[in-house]
Structure formats: structure tokens, C-alpha cells
Design an enzyme around this catalytic site. Structure first.
Site, short mmCIF file in Angstrom:
data_model
loop_
_atom_site.label_atom_id
_atom_site.label_comp_id
_atom_site.label_asym_id
_atom_site.label_seq_id
_atom_site.Cartn_x
_atom_site.Cartn_y
_atom_site.Cartn_z
N PRO A 13 43.03 -38.21 -46.71
CA PRO A 13 44.10 -37.69 -47.53
C PRO A 13 43.68 -36.96 -48.79
O PRO A 13 42.79 -37.41 -49.52
CB PRO A 13 44.83 -38.96 -47.93
CG PRO A 13 43.76 -40.00 -47.97
CD PRO A 13 42.62 -39.53 -47.15
N GLU A 14 44.34 -35.87 -49.09
CA GLU A 14 44.30 -35.31 -50.44
C GLU A 14 45.66 -35.66 -51.06
O GLU A 14 46.48 -36.32 -50.41
CB GLU A 14 44.00 -33.81 -50.39
CG GLU A 14 42.65 -33.58 -49.71
CD GLU A 14 42.05 -32.19 -49.88
OE1 GLU A 14 42.41 -31.50 -50.84
OE2 GLU A 14 41.22 -31.82 -49.04
N LYS B 261 45.51 -39.24 -55.90
CA LYS B 261 45.34 -39.85 -54.58
C LYS B 261 45.66 -41.35 -54.61
O LYS B 261 45.29 -42.06 -53.69
CB LYS B 261 43.90 -39.61 -54.10
CG LYS B 261 43.54 -38.13 -53.99
CD LYS B 261 42.06 -37.92 -53.73
CE LYS B 261 41.72 -36.43 -53.79
NZ LYS B 261 40.26 -36.20 -53.73
N ARG C 231 43.92 -42.72 -66.83
CA ARG C 231 42.57 -42.18 -66.65
C ARG C 231 42.61 -40.88 -65.85
O ARG C 231 41.82 -39.97 -66.09
CB ARG C 231 41.71 -43.22 -65.92
CG ARG C 231 40.30 -42.77 -65.63
CD ARG C 231 39.53 -43.81 -64.82
NE ARG C 231 40.05 -44.01 -63.47
CZ ARG C 231 39.88 -43.15 -62.46
NH1 ARG C 231 39.23 -42.02 -62.65
NH2 ARG C 231 40.38 -43.42 -61.26
N ASN D 279 38.50 -31.95 -50.87
CA ASN D 279 37.52 -30.95 -50.47
C ASN D 279 38.12 -29.73 -49.79
O ASN D 279 37.55 -28.65 -49.87
CB ASN D 279 36.46 -31.59 -49.56
CG ASN D 279 35.14 -30.87 -49.65
OD1 ASN D 279 34.82 -30.25 -50.68
ND2 ASN D 279 34.36 -30.89 -48.58
N ARG E 252 29.19 -32.49 -51.44
CA ARG E 252 30.05 -32.13 -50.33
C ARG E 252 30.02 -30.63 -50.18
O ARG E 252 29.85 -29.91 -51.15
CB ARG E 252 31.49 -32.59 -50.59
CG ARG E 252 31.59 -33.81 -51.41
CD ARG E 252 32.33 -35.00 -50.88
NE ARG E 252 33.23 -34.88 -49.80
CZ ARG E 252 34.52 -35.24 -49.88
NH1 ARG E 252 35.02 -35.60 -51.02
NH2 ARG E 252 35.26 -35.19 -48.82
#
Length: 267
Positions: free
Chosen positions: A2-3, A52, A121, A163, A256
Site C-alpha cells: 500500500p501507498e 500510510k 511526527r 515507490n 529502492r
DNA sequence: GTGTCATGCGTAT
DNA sequence: TACGCCTGACACG
């Protein structure tokens, strides 16, 4: 896998079935000991996504915090419920609906202040698109002496991009992943933010990442695009750029692969 | 069946 | 930079 769009979609769709209900919570896999018992029998008040991460708020104030990582997967099931898989971390049932979660990276019950700390955060979320989103993004970005390709994957800078969106968004605004984050012009940062808002919201709506324009392929709707026509650069190394025919390149960017067109996205 | 890879991230070195 | 963690899909023999 998942994004951010997947989590917002999950929050929206699960919300329709589970919020406002008293739920039974169990963990067949047994790796949520202390959590399942604590939540069992409570009413679920709200589900919120940021980046996420997902937060399920219960009437005691407890918050179930879930991060799917690379492998986590939700299934929403209706009666008659199928047998849960052996690796099922969380089962959450109403009278008629079941949420089945397997393989999450994080699954924990937090106090409200702890959950708030996790959310604070994180960088601004393009799908939430709060009014100060762009300024917040710009400010967090300007503190980083790394490339833009690395920076937009850092969830403390902007939350929700993974990504696929990394490569696609940078292609769409013509920015090389190798540009230093500090050197990106504020106008370009603004463009990047706005493109993120556009694409992640679209992804949330249809449940898929499709960044190409259907009309470029002679079809009307995105759902009519062939499987390999949905993205501009992701995993298209060695193939011609859809805009200029230059060969798409790939290289490791922060552990990546990133993909880009050296002509449309010059350094 | 086995091996590899993947839309993620934290920790150790 | 490397590794560990979590799982499923796919390619290969």
C-alpha cells in the site's frame, strides 16, 4: 502493498461498515495478545488515515494503530464468514461484517497521546490536504540535504508517497529524482504538492494507481487502460518515454529503484 | 517445490 | 549499507 491512497480508501470503506458499531475483536494468530481483549466489546467511534497509518478510535479512548508495511492486507467479509487464515492478526466483527487483517508491520493499541505523537511526527498528507499542507511540506523539505527522490519517501517530510508515486509524480512535474531537495524552487515544490494531492486523491477514489491520461491511449476512461498503459515510468526502464521516446532509466535511490526519463527530467 | 521479488520501515554496523 | 520483520504472487524446474 500500500501507498497512502490504500489506507485512506480502507478508512473510508471500513468506516461505512464498522464505525458506530460495538465490535468483537480477536486474534486467531495470537500475536495481538492484550490488544484484542482490550478492544473486544467496545464501540468503534472513528477510523482515521494519515499517510500510510491507520487509527481506529474506540469509545474508551483507546486507539488501534495499524501500519501495513509491505505485506499487510485487509479483507472485509460478510456473513457467512469464511474461515480466517492462520496468520490472521486481527478479526473485528459486527453482527454482519468482518474485518480480517493479516501481515501488518505494526498493530498496537495506543493511548490517545501516543497516537497523536505518531500523527504529529508525520509530514503533511496530500489526501488530507490541510490548508497549510504546502507550506509545511516546503518547510520540512528545506531542512533536508538529500535528493528529492529520497526526500519524498521520508514520511516525516510528506506522508503517503511510496515507490510508485515517487517516480510517477517526479516525472509528471519534470523533476529529476537526483535534484537536491534544498535546490528545488518553491514554485516547483508547490507543483509537486499539488500533483500529489491530485494523484493520491484519484488513487483513493478508484483504488488503483493510474497516472497516465486515457486520451493519450485513445480510450475514454482510466479503467479501459491496459495493464501496462497505466504508468509513465515505474518499472519501464529500457522502454521509450511516453512523451518523448527517450529510453527510461532506473537506478537505486535510497535503497529502492527509481525510474525517470533523462530528457523530460533533466538534472 | 523452490527461489525471487514487491506499493515499507526500523535497527544495527 | 545490510539485515530483519511480515506475506503472497509469480517464474522456474
Amino acid at each position: 502493498m500500500p501507498e497512502g491512497h490504500v489506507l485512506h480508501r480502507a478508512a473510508r470503506l471500513q468506516g461505512k461498515r464498522f464505525t458506530g458499531h460495538v465490535v468483537n475483536v480477536a486474534s486467531p494468530q495470537g500475536r495481538f495478545r492484550g490488544g484484542a481483549e482490550r478492544l473486544n466489546g467496545q464501540q468503534l467511534d472513528d477510523i482515521e488515515a494519515k499517510g500510510k497509518h491507520l487509527f481506529y478510535r474506540f469509545d474508551s479512548g483507546d486507539e488501534l494503530h495499524i501500519h501495513l508495511g509491505l505485506f499487510g492486507k485487509f479483507r472485509v467479509q460478510k456473513l457467512p464468514f469464511p474461515e480466517p487464515s492462520p496468520n490472521c492478526r486481527v478479526l473485528m466483527d459486527t453482527e454482519t461484517d468482518r474485518l480480517h487483517l493479516a501481515g501488518p508491520n505494526q498493530c498496537e493499541v495506543l493511548e490517545p497521546w501516543e497516537a497523536e505523537a505518531v500523527r504529529n511526527r508525520l509530514g503533511p498528507d496530500p489526501i488530507q490536504n490541510r490548508p497549510d499542507g504546502y507550506e509545511d511540506f516546503l518547510e520540512r523539505l528545506s531542512r533536508r540535504s538529500i535528493t528529492i527522490g529520497k526526500a519524498i519517501m521520508v514520511q516525516d517530510v510528506i506522508s503517503g508517497i511510496g515507490n510508485i508515486y515517487r517516480s510517477e509524480l517526479l516525472f509528471q512535474i519534470g523533476l529529476s529524482p537526483w535534484t537536491r531537495a534544498k535546490d528545488v524552487h518553491p514554485e516547483t515544490v508547490k507543483q509537486l504538492w499539488e500533483q500529489s494531492v491530485l494523484e493520491l486523491k484519484a488513487g483513493e477514489k478508484i483504488g488503483k494507481i493510474i497516472t497516465t491520461n486515457p486520451s493519450e491511449f485513445g480510450v475514454e476512461k482510466r479503467k479501459d487502460l491496459g495493464r501496462w498503459d497505466r504508468l509513465y515510468v515505474y518499472k519501464r526502464h529500457g522502454r521509450p518515454c511516453r512523451r518523448c521516446e527517450t529510453e527510461i532509466l532506473a537506478a537505486d535511490c535510497d535503497g529502492r529503484n527509481a525510474w525517470w526519463c533523462p530528457s523530460c527530467q533533466p538534472d
